[in-house]
Design an enzyme around this catalytic site. Structure first.
Site, PDB file in Angstrom:
ATOM      1  N   ASP A 172      -2.156   2.344  -4.542  1.00 49.47           N
ATOM      2  CA  ASP A 172      -3.380   2.774  -3.869  1.00 49.47           C
ATOM      3  C   ASP A 172      -4.469   1.726  -4.040  1.00 49.47           C
ATOM      4  OD1 ASP A 172      -2.192   5.161  -3.127  1.00 49.47           O
ATOM      5  OD2 ASP A 172      -2.839   6.194  -4.951  1.00 49.47           O
ATOM      6  N   HIS A 224       0.820  -1.222   0.000  1.00 46.40           N
ATOM      7  CA  HIS A 224       0.000   0.000   0.000  1.00 46.40           C
ATOM      8  C   HIS A 224       0.852   1.269   0.000  1.00 46.40           C
ATOM      9  CE1 HIS A 224      -3.664   2.048   0.018  1.00 46.40           C
ATOM     10  NE2 HIS A 224      -4.252   1.552   1.090  1.00 46.40           N
TER      11      HIS A 224
END
Length: 412
Positions: free
Chosen positions: A387, A383
């Site tokens: 995204d 992450h």
């Protein structure tokens, strides 16, 4: 001719002698497999470079440095006989002519105990002096050879096989199972230790998150039924699911390049090539060989590449170069029956796709409930650079390509 542990990569400094295929003193032929060694990355076999008699100096379960001599092949040497039972009395005659052959163990033990082998009556084939002859020469108070038979036996065993290092030290030592009451303890193999380290690092050093979707496998199943026979006759391999997913992932990576990237310090490095790792489970553990430039491969090339890697894993011929440099990984837990899982990223990569078992399930189609062959898909991603929107978009693209493979995936 010495048998040494070969170098297999700059980062590999030691290897475990996992298994000897031949016995100490046994006759071997050129190119015959001698032993199996295991590093923290690969398992490989060492073959005989010449014919002769094998003398083992490092036993199974011992970890040694790269370059260590683990055995010797004596060309033209006479293979060892079965050990002669230990006698409690010294030979009647202790004078004899030169022995036809002295094994390395006999020479070393004789030197350590100060015994001249030529003064002994050899009981081996052709009158050669054996280990037991040296042991018997040490019975009673006879100078340098003095000692109890049992003690002498221990001495020669230590000569042939040095003591195993403490597992808590720099070397792992013996891997023999040790029973402790109601449990059995066995040290991890180098590969298993490496897998544990990498998986733990992936959890601790990445912001890993997983998103899920599902794909209708009906179109692929129909294509396989229609083309598999022709495909197999033409290319010599069966048409499986994996080529469809490799091609689907390549197309999705082109649209979402962050999934084909990695973090290097404070930089994001995006790869403009697609080297896809395929997770393969072997006897020693999970390995991830890489299909180079998968975007340029035909379906048959992908199937042949996977089959080659599977055979290499099975026969312990996988090379370090086969495992290096992947940009994205696919793991198929479905072949073991897994219905759903969260795959772990293979550092330094930033994403991994998990395939699962195909299962007939009720789904809604055009306002009706129908039974379709469905597969859950899982994308684990870092992450820090990917995204959620990109991850979900990537997985949706894979789903679309899998469900409608005719135009998007098939090549000629």
């Amino acid at each position: 001719m010495e048998i040494t542990v070969p170098a297999v990569g700059e980062s590999v400094t030691e290897a475990l002698i996992a298994k000897w295929h031949k016995q100490d003193g046994e006759r071997v032929e050129k190119d015959e497999p001698l032993c199996e060694i295991e590093t923290d990355k690969i398992t490989m076999e060492i073959n005989a470079e010449a014919a002769g008699t094998l003398f083992i100096t490092v036993r199974e379960g011992t970890t040694v440095a790269i370059g260590t001599v683990i055995g010797v092949i004596k060309e033209g040497a006479v293979p060892k006989e079965a050990p002669t039972p230990l006698r409690r009395e010294a030979p009647a005659s202790t004078t004899a002519g030169p022995t036809p052959f002295l094994s390395p163990a006999v020479r070393k033990m004789a030197q350590e105990k100060g015994i001249t082998p030529e003064t002994l009556q050899g009981t081996g084939r052709g009158g050669r002096v054996t280990v037991d002859d040296l042991l018997n020469a040490g019975v009673g108070d006879q100078g340098p050879g003095t000692g109890k038979p049992g003690e002498a036996k221990v001495a020669v065993q230590e000569t042939l096989f040095p003591p195993v290092p403490d597992p808590s030290g720099p070397q792992s030592g013996s891997r023999s199972p040790v029973s402790e009451g109601r449990i059995t303890r066995i040290p991890m193999t180098p590969i298993r230790r490496r897998i544990a380290e990498r998986l733990l690092a992936a959890r601790q050093q990445t912001a890993m998150l997983t998103t899920f979707n599902e794909a209708d496998m009906g179109a692929i199943i129909e294509l396989r039924k229609k083309h598999n026979e022709h495909f197999q006759k033409k290319f010599g391999v069966k048409l499986g699911y994996m080529p469809f997913f490799v091609k689907a992932c390549v197309e999705a990576l082109k649209e979402f390049p962050m999934a084909n990237s990695r973090i290097d310090g404070n930089d994001i490095v995006t790869h403009h090539f697609h080297d896809i790792g395929i997770a393969v489970s072997g006897e020693k553990g999970l390995v991830v060989p890489v299909l180079r430039d998968a975007d340029r491969l035909h379906f048959a090339d992908i199937e042949k590449g996977i089959a080659t890697y599977a055979e290499k894993v099975r026969t312990n011929r996988l090379e370090l170069a086969d495992l290096e440099g992947g940009t994205f990984t696919i793991s198929n837990g479905g072949i073991y029956g897994s219905l759903l899982s969260t795959p772990i990223i293979n550092p330094p990569q930033s994403a991994v796709l998990g395939m699962h078992a195909v299962q007939d399930r009720p789904v809604a189609r055009n306002g009706e409930v129908v039974i379709r062959p469905m597969m859950y898909l899982a994308l684990s991603y870092d992450h820090r650079i990917i995204d959620g929107r990109e991850a979900v978009g990537f997985l949706k693209k894979v789903k679309e390509y899998v469900e409608e493979p005719e135009e998007m995936l098939l090549e000629g």
